[in-house]
Enzyme design. Structure first.
Site, PDB file in Angstrom:
ATOM      1  N   ARG A 109       0.868  -1.190   0.000  1.00  0.00           N
ATOM      2  CA  ARG A 109       0.000   0.000   0.000  1.00  0.00           C
ATOM      3  C   ARG A 109       0.898   1.231   0.000  1.00  0.00           C
ATOM      4  NH1 ARG A 109      -5.294   1.591   3.497  1.00  0.00           N
ATOM      5  NH2 ARG A 109      -6.098   0.073   2.022  1.00  0.00           N
ATOM      6  N   GLN A 139      -9.706  -4.090  -3.178  1.00  0.00           N
ATOM      7  CA  GLN A 139     -11.020  -3.650  -2.702  1.00  0.00           C
ATOM      8  C   GLN A 139     -12.111  -4.050  -3.706  1.00  0.00           C
ATOM      9  OE1 GLN A 139     -12.147  -1.893   0.158  1.00  0.00           O
ATOM     10  NE2 GLN A 139     -14.106  -2.502  -0.731  1.00  0.00           N
TER      11      GLN A 139
HETATM   12  N1   CP Z   1     -11.246  -0.240   2.312  1.00  0.00           N
HETATM   13  C1   CP Z   1      -9.992  -0.210   2.762  1.00  0.00           C
HETATM   14  O1   CP Z   1      -9.036  -0.400   2.027  1.00  0.00           O
HETATM   15  O2   CP Z   1      -9.878   0.036   4.083  1.00  0.00           O
HETATM   16  P1   CP Z   1      -8.546   0.319   4.865  1.00  0.00           P
HETATM   17  O3   CP Z   1      -7.981   1.618   4.381  1.00  0.00           O
HETATM   18  O4   CP Z   1      -8.951   0.377   6.309  1.00  0.00           O
HETATM   19  O5   CP Z   1      -7.584  -0.815   4.598  1.00  0.00           O
HETATM   20  N1  NVA Z   2     -10.363   6.654  -1.706  1.00  0.00           N
HETATM   21  C1  NVA Z   2     -10.026   6.246  -0.349  1.00  0.00           C
HETATM   22  C2  NVA Z   2     -10.197   4.770  -0.209  1.00  0.00           C
HETATM   23  C3  NVA Z   2      -9.961   4.255   1.183  1.00  0.00           C
HETATM   24  C4  NVA Z   2     -10.077   2.754   1.270  1.00  0.00           C
HETATM   25  C5  NVA Z   2      -8.605   6.649  -0.019  1.00  0.00           C
HETATM   26  O1  NVA Z   2      -7.727   6.495  -0.862  1.00  0.00           O
HETATM   27  O2  NVA Z   2      -8.381   7.151   1.089  1.00  0.00           O
END
Ligand code: CP
Ligand code: NVA
Length: 327
Positions: A109, A139
């Site tokens: 991430r 997701q």
């Molecule tokens: N939806 C999602 O990716 O949640 P987190 O940011 O908590 O991992």
């Molecule tokens: N668009 C949001 C998604 C979070 C899961 C972000 O990038 O913060």
């Protein structure tokens, strides 16, 4: 279990896989979900080691990959931003080569998509994008499983995304639409519309003739007949300085029971990747009440499937790791 074309592959975006492979991932996830409900474990990754790199915070992605790896027999190891100081102490390329020698797969991430792509190019083991500024494919696999559970067929399914039409989730839904033939409507004010050239490019390469992407600021056009209304935060991680402007742009698109009713259907489901700002009290919601993208009557209502989506993150992460590492 037979040979999978997914073995040894990355998932940096849904553009990396074809419709049949997405179907295989969803089928495996559904099967693993049923088995997990009976207490059955499928430890096909016994003795393997999985790295989880988080340069941005996470709840769902972290817990789903940790539990999915553990239930598959693998050991997950977490690395936070301070552990992996890309470009400060070491290059992305060097760290990727170290991880590739030691781990069997890496969930990443981060921020720019180019960083994860560079990491994957040098790791030599499957790398899965756990969210970047551009995409959030792990997701959307969970979202597709949730839609399939509710509606069976994804071909031609009308789905309306409401909010920042240019963010990682909206863009990934657009890729899913052209792969699987969703009828995706992106409901956003004009300054938050995705780049028309990128949408045209996606549609030109669509795998399914049913694929449609409509970008509009008109709730009537976006919502009529929709099977699902999908929300996300108005301000993505890393964009916090844009909060005031986003509220100004999006306040009329808060998802309320009235907005849901505009689909004209009684079986429309509400989806959200989470975290969500809704009417329940949180520190952020208290500080900025007008930043709430969804009303509690919808978020907590009978048509909400948001926690099914969260659970499905785990089953799809398991399918993804099992198929790309073990085949
Ligand atoms: N939806 C999602 O990716 O949640 P987190 O940011 O908590 O991992
Ligand atoms: N668009 C949001 C998604 C979070 C899961 C972000 O990038 O913060």
């Amino acid at each position: 279990m037979g040979f999978s074309t997914l073995k040894g592959r990355n998932l940096l975006s849904l553009l990396d896989v074809n419709a049949a492979e997405i179907g295989e991932l969803l089928d495996r996830a559904g099967d693993l979900k049923e088995r997990a409900a009976c207490g059955e474990r499928v430890p096909v990754l016994a003795g393997r080691n999985i790295a989880l790199i988080f340069l941005k915070p996470s709840c769902r992605t972290r817990v789903s990959f940790v539990v999915a790896a553990t239930q598959s027999g693998a050991h997950p190891e977490f690395f936070g931003r301070e552990d992996i100081r890309f470009g400060i102490k070491e290059s992305v390329r060097d760290i990727a080569q170290v991880f590739g020698r030691v781990f069997d797969g890496v969930m990443f991430r981060g921020f720019e998509h180019t960083t994860i792509a560079e990491f994957a190019a040098h790791a030599g083991v499957p790398v899965w994008n756990g969210l970047c500024d551009t995409y959030h494919p792990t997701q959307v696999l969970a979202d597709l499983l949730t839609l399939r559970e509710n509606f069976g067929e994804l071909h031609g399914l009308p789905v309306t995304y409401v909010g920042d039409g240019r963010n990682n989730v909206a863009r990934t839904l657009a890729v899913a639409a052209v792969k699987l033939g969703l009828d995706l409507r992106v409901l956003a004010p004009e300054p938050l519309h995705p780049d028309p050239a990128s949408i045209a490019e996606l549609l030109a390469g669509a795998e399914s003739s049913r694929a449609a992407i409509t970008v509009t600021a008109s709730p009537a056009e976006a919502l009529a007949g929709s099977a699902a209304v999908y929300g996300d935060v108005w301000v993505s991680m890393g964009e916090e300085e844009q909060t005031d402007r986003r509220i100004e742009l999006l306040r009329d698109l808060k998802v309320t029971p009235e907005l849901m009713a505009r689909t004209g259907r009684t079986d429309t489901v509400y989806l959200h990747c989470l975290p969500a700002f809704h009417d329940l009290e949180t520190e952020t919601a208290r500080a900025r009440p007008d930043l709430r993208e969804v009303a509690d009557e919808v978020f907590e209502g009978p048509r909400s499937r948001v926690f099914d989506q969260s659970e499905n993150r785990m089953h799809t992460a398991k399918a993804l790791m099992q198929l790309t590492i073990a085949g």
